[in-house]
Design a protein around this motif. Structure first.
Motif, mmCIF file in Angstrom:
data_model
loop_
_atom_site.group_PDB
_atom_site.id
_atom_site.type_symbol
_atom_site.label_atom_id
_atom_site.label_comp_id
_atom_site.label_asym_id
_atom_site.label_seq_id
_atom_site.Cartn_x
_atom_site.Cartn_y
_atom_site.Cartn_z
ATOM 1 N N LEU A 371 7.205 30.745 67.757
ATOM 2 C CA LEU A 371 8.658 30.682 67.627
ATOM 3 C C LEU A 371 9.151 29.354 67.077
ATOM 4 O O LEU A 371 10.280 29.271 66.593
ATOM 5 N N SER A 372 8.346 28.319 67.132
ATOM 6 C CA SER A 372 8.764 27.007 66.634
ATOM 7 C C SER A 372 8.420 26.794 65.168
ATOM 8 O O SER A 372 8.799 25.772 64.590
ATOM 9 N N ARG A 373 7.729 27.745 64.561
ATOM 10 C CA ARG A 373 7.319 27.598 63.158
ATOM 11 C C ARG A 373 8.314 28.286 62.227
ATOM 12 O O ARG A 373 8.913 29.294 62.597
ATOM 13 N N PRO A 374 8.507 27.763 61.008
ATOM 14 C CA PRO A 374 9.326 28.496 60.027
ATOM 15 C C PRO A 374 8.724 29.875 59.770
ATOM 16 O O PRO A 374 7.494 30.034 59.769
ATOM 17 N N VAL A 375 9.568 30.867 59.544
ATOM 18 C CA VAL A 375 9.056 32.228 59.371
ATOM 19 C C VAL A 375 8.217 32.367 58.112
ATOM 20 O O VAL A 375 7.448 33.325 57.974
ATOM 21 N N SER A 376 8.325 31.411 57.184
ATOM 22 C CA SER A 376 7.473 31.448 55.987
ATOM 23 C C SER A 376 6.003 31.318 56.347
ATOM 24 O O SER A 376 5.126 31.707 55.562
ATOM 25 N N GLU A 377 5.698 30.773 57.531
ATOM 26 C CA GLU A 377 4.317 30.595 57.958
ATOM 27 C C GLU A 377 3.803 31.771 58.786
ATOM 28 O O GLU A 377 2.647 31.770 59.201
ATOM 29 N N LEU A 378 4.642 32.764 59.043
ATOM 30 C CA LEU A 378 4.240 33.897 59.870
ATOM 31 C C LEU A 378 3.584 34.979 59.020
ATOM 32 O O LEU A 378 3.791 35.051 57.802
ATOM 33 N N SER A 379 2.807 35.838 59.659
ATOM 34 C CA SER A 379 2.176 36.960 58.967
ATOM 35 C C SER A 379 3.200 38.047 58.684
ATOM 36 O O SER A 379 4.328 38.020 59.208
ATOM 37 N N GLY A 380 2.799 39.031 57.873
ATOM 38 C CA GLY A 380 3.718 40.118 57.548
ATOM 39 C C GLY A 380 4.158 40.895 58.774
ATOM 40 O O GLY A 380 5.338 41.244 58.919
ATOM 41 N N GLY A 381 3.212 41.174 59.694
ATOM 42 C CA GLY A 381 3.563 41.895 60.914
ATOM 43 C C GLY A 381 4.491 41.097 61.809
ATOM 44 O O GLY A 381 5.405 41.655 62.434
ATOM 45 N N GLN A 382 4.287 39.779 61.895
ATOM 46 C CA GLN A 382 5.164 38.939 62.706
ATOM 47 C C GLN A 382 6.573 38.885 62.116
ATOM 48 O O GLN A 382 7.565 38.939 62.847
ATOM 49 N N LYS A 383 6.663 38.785 60.794
ATOM 50 C CA LYS A 383 7.979 38.789 60.148
ATOM 51 C C LYS A 383 8.711 40.096 60.416
ATOM 52 O O LYS A 383 9.925 40.115 60.658
ATOM 53 N N ARG A 384 7.980 41.221 60.367
ATOM 54 C CA ARG A 384 8.601 42.514 60.608
ATOM 55 C C ARG A 384 9.189 42.575 62.017
ATOM 56 O O ARG A 384 10.292 43.077 62.228
#
Length: 452
Positions: A371-384
């Motif tokens: 939750l503390s990371r920019p969403v650009s660093e998240l995987s596709g499933g996490q972004k969804r």
């Protein structure tokens, strides 16, 4: 440093080979001259005066380019009108402008106007290029979800434009000093760096000339670094300000079922070819779709996305009209998050939740460590999953989800469906999916409006 020392050595050898300090002063002579100048008030007065002239010209040119760039982007007729003038400005030699300005405004303001004219066309075209190349997908989704225009600009449009401005200013800062000092040399206003350079030339004092040159290079380097650092910092500042403004201005709304009214409506989209007929994806629809959960379940390419995009207002119906609630929560097929923000900040942007409330809601689908990371660093499933939380946290009467379980594994798929059921809170839900089983997972009725 080693490379610099090598070139200083080459300079020293060249000075020794010439054997005349009037024609080519050595590094030592230049350093001695510079050291003697730095301690004099005249030196610092010249530096300050030249800096003020160049800085004022740069800032005026920057502001004018940004304002006119946005205006030309919005108004095609203004863009066509300005195009010949901009092409001329970037092609005319700077010395021609300086000569004209000497006749028109006198020597005092020549460097200011010269710098402004030099940087203005490059920055103007940079603004247009940045605006032309921007991706409107995030803006469209934020618009549907009620985010204010100035907030959409801060979190998306400005973030996409900023790299173009930074790249152009990286070149223009140095060019501004070159043009500004050149204007001062020709105009010779008293108490400036240009006057010092001009006097060094008259007296054939290359040590003095080199010392002023080193001063100009250092000032240009420092100004470039400071301005670029300040300009780059406006990106995170705009994001933080956008969150504060959006949370302060958005009113609290209750989650109530939304009704969709179709009036002789035909859904579809315009064909890509100018001569081809529009493509229809639905029957002619007349009637109301009231509360409850509904699912558009058909094969890919059948028109499910077109249907949802028309209901939320991003597409126009081919025929008739649709009356839908104003407050809509939307999840599109592809991720449309503000990539520089964290997951909680993305949720806050479209909801009335506090940071802690957003984190608690996200933790139902995501682990706390992401939750503390920019969403650009998240995987596709996490972004969804972030998008699903953002949609369900948004106060609305209607929730539209386009393939909401894309990129999710089986376990995450079931957890996301349970999350939707839990937080729907009686609102109208329309989901598009091609996965057989999603109707039962969401306890939804089949919505049979697509053309077969």
């Amino acid at each position: 440093m080693l490379a610099a020392l090598i070139w200083i050595g080459v300079w020293q050898l060249a000075s020794m080979a010439v054997g005349n300090h009037l024609l080519l002063a050595s590094p030592v002579d230049t350093a001695v001259t510079l050291a003697s100048q730095i301690v004099t008030p005249v030196f610092w007065t010249a530096v300050l005066r030249s800096f003020c002239h160049i800085a004022v010209g740069f800032l005026i040119g920057f502001a004018l380019a940004v304002v006119l760039g946005f205006a030309a982007y919005r108004l095609p007729w203004l863009r066509r009108l300005l195009e010949p003038a901009m092409d001329a400005l970037k092609s005319i030699p700077v010395v021609c402008f300086i000569m004209l300005l000497l006749m028109w405004v006198g020597p005092k303001r020549v460097s200011i106007i010269t710098v402004m004219i030099l940087i203005f066309p490059a920055l103007y075209f940079s603004v247009l290029e940045g605006l032309d190349s921007q991706d409107h997908e995030v803006i469209d989704e934020l618009k549907v979800m009620g985010v204010k225009p100035h907030v959409r600009f801060q979190v998306d449009t400005y973030q996409q434009l900023l790299p173009f401005l930074v790249a152009t200013c990286r070149n223009m800062c140095g060019m501004a000093w070159k043009a500004g000092v050149a204007a001062e040399v020709l105009a010779s206003p008293r108490g400036t760096i240009g006057e010092g350079v001009y006097q060094a030339r008259l007296l054939l004092n290359t040590a003095n000339l080199f010392s002023w040159t080193i001063t100009i290079v250092l000032l240009s380097w420092v100004c470039e670094r400071l301005f670029l650092k300040a300009l780059t910092a406006t990106g995170p500042w705009a994001l933080k300000r956008a969150l504060r403004n959006q949370n302060r201005l958005r009113p609290q709304t209750s989650n109530v079922p939304g009704t969709i009214r179709f009036v002789h409506t035909v859904l579809g989209y315009s064909a890509t070819s100018d001569h081809a007929a529009p493509v229809t994806v639905s029957k002619e629809l007349t009637g109301e779709l009231e509360g409850g959960s509904w699912i558009l379940q058909d094969a890919s390419g059948s028109g499910k996305t077109t249907c949802l995009m028309t209901i939320c207002g991003l597409l126009r119906p081919l025929q008739g009209r649709i009356e839908a609630p104003v407050d809509i929560a939307l999840v599109c097929q592809e991720p449309r998050l503000v990539s520089a923000l964290t997951a909680p900040e993305n949720v806050q942007l479209t909801s009335v939740l506090t940071e802690q409330g957003a984190k608690e809601l996200l933790c139902e689908l995501l682990s706390e460590d992401v939750l503390s990371r920019p969403v650009s660093e998240l995987s596709g499933g996490q972004k969804r999953r972030v998008e699903l939380v953002r949609a369900l946290a948004h106060p609305s009467a209607l929730v539209l989800l386009d393939e909401p379980f894309a990129s999710l594994d089986v376990q995450s798929h079931y957890a996301a469906a349970a999350f939707i059921r839990k937080h729907l809170q009686g609102r109208t839900l329309i989901v598009s999916s091609h996965v057989p089983g999603d109707q039962e997972l969401l306890h939804a009725q089949l919505l049979n409006i697509l053309k077969h």
